[in-house]
Design a protein around this motif. Structure first.
Motif, PDB file in Angstrom:
ATOM      1  N   SER A 291      -3.473  -2.207   0.611  1.00  0.00           N
ATOM      2  CA  SER A 291      -2.775  -2.683   1.813  1.00  0.00           C
ATOM      3  C   SER A 291      -2.999  -4.189   2.010  1.00  0.00           C
ATOM      4  CB  SER A 291      -3.290  -1.937   3.041  1.00  0.00           C
ATOM      5  OG  SER A 291      -4.625  -2.356   3.320  1.00  0.00           O
TER       6      SER A 291
ATOM      7  N   ASP B  50      -1.359  -0.090  -4.688  1.00  0.00           N
ATOM      8  CA  ASP B  50      -1.642   0.757  -3.514  1.00  0.00           C
ATOM      9  C   ASP B  50      -2.649   0.129  -2.560  1.00  0.00           C
ATOM     10  OD1 ASP B  50      -3.883   0.980  -5.037  1.00  0.00           O
ATOM     11  OD2 ASP B  50      -3.666   3.126  -5.474  1.00  0.00           O
TER      12      ASP B  50
ATOM     13  N   GLY C 156       0.839  -1.205   0.000  1.00  0.00           N
ATOM     14  CA  GLY C 156       0.000   0.000   0.000  1.00  0.00           C
ATOM     15  C   GLY C 156       0.865   1.243   0.000  1.00  0.00           C
TER      16      GLY C 156
END
Ligand code: DQA
Length: 145
Positions: A27, A25, A16
């Motif tokens: 997580s 991006d 992330g």
């Protein structure tokens, strides 16, 4: 009910924020939530483990010997260095799918070799966070699991 373990190795706790141009991006927490949802839809139980330490990953495989039907493993950099993890996969006889977010074969040469692939059931790389989803579907749609 079938049981799946998802294991992540070093630096994957930083997904992330870590090199988003390569790893995306999303997580790890979000990826795990998406896997949890898919597992539920496929009638399976799923659990998660992350560690930055090689021996802890070996211990985790040992602890799950005979207790899960499949393992999704992103060993991060240990993929390219760890004989210990390879031996643990072979010793536990767990059905492990090796996953990578990035296409390791399109990157630096040192990422082209995996110590783990020869003892894994399959390998998926290059689909970003969806590599994990494809591994889960691969394990659960395979009649043996
Ligand atoms: C990775 C690829 C590895 O080469 C690297 O060391 C990682 C992440 C991936 O998911 O693309 O940490 O496993």
């Amino acid at each position: 009910m079938r049981r799946i373990l998802v294991m992540n190795g070093p630096n994957l706790n930083l997904l992330g924020v870590r090199e988003p141009g390569i790893y995306g991006d999303v997580s790890l927490e979000t990826i795990n939530a998406r896997l949890e949802r898919e597992a539920r839809a496929l009638d399976a139980q799923i659990e998660f483990y992350q560690s930055n330490h090689e021996g802890d990953l070996v211990d985790c495989l040992h602890a799950h010997m005979g207790r899960v039907d499949g393992v999704i493993l992103n060993a991060g950099a240990y993929t390219h260095t760890s004989v210990a993890l390879r031996d643990a996969i072979a010793a536990t006889k767990l059905d492990v799918v090796e996953v990578h977010l990035s296409n390791v074969h399109a990157r630096e040469e040192f990422r082209h070799h995996s110590y783990l692939s020869p003892v894994c059931k399959g390998v998926i790389c290059g689909f970003g966070w969806k590599s994990y989803l494809l591994a889960l579907q691969g394990l659960l749609l395979d009649g043996r699991c």
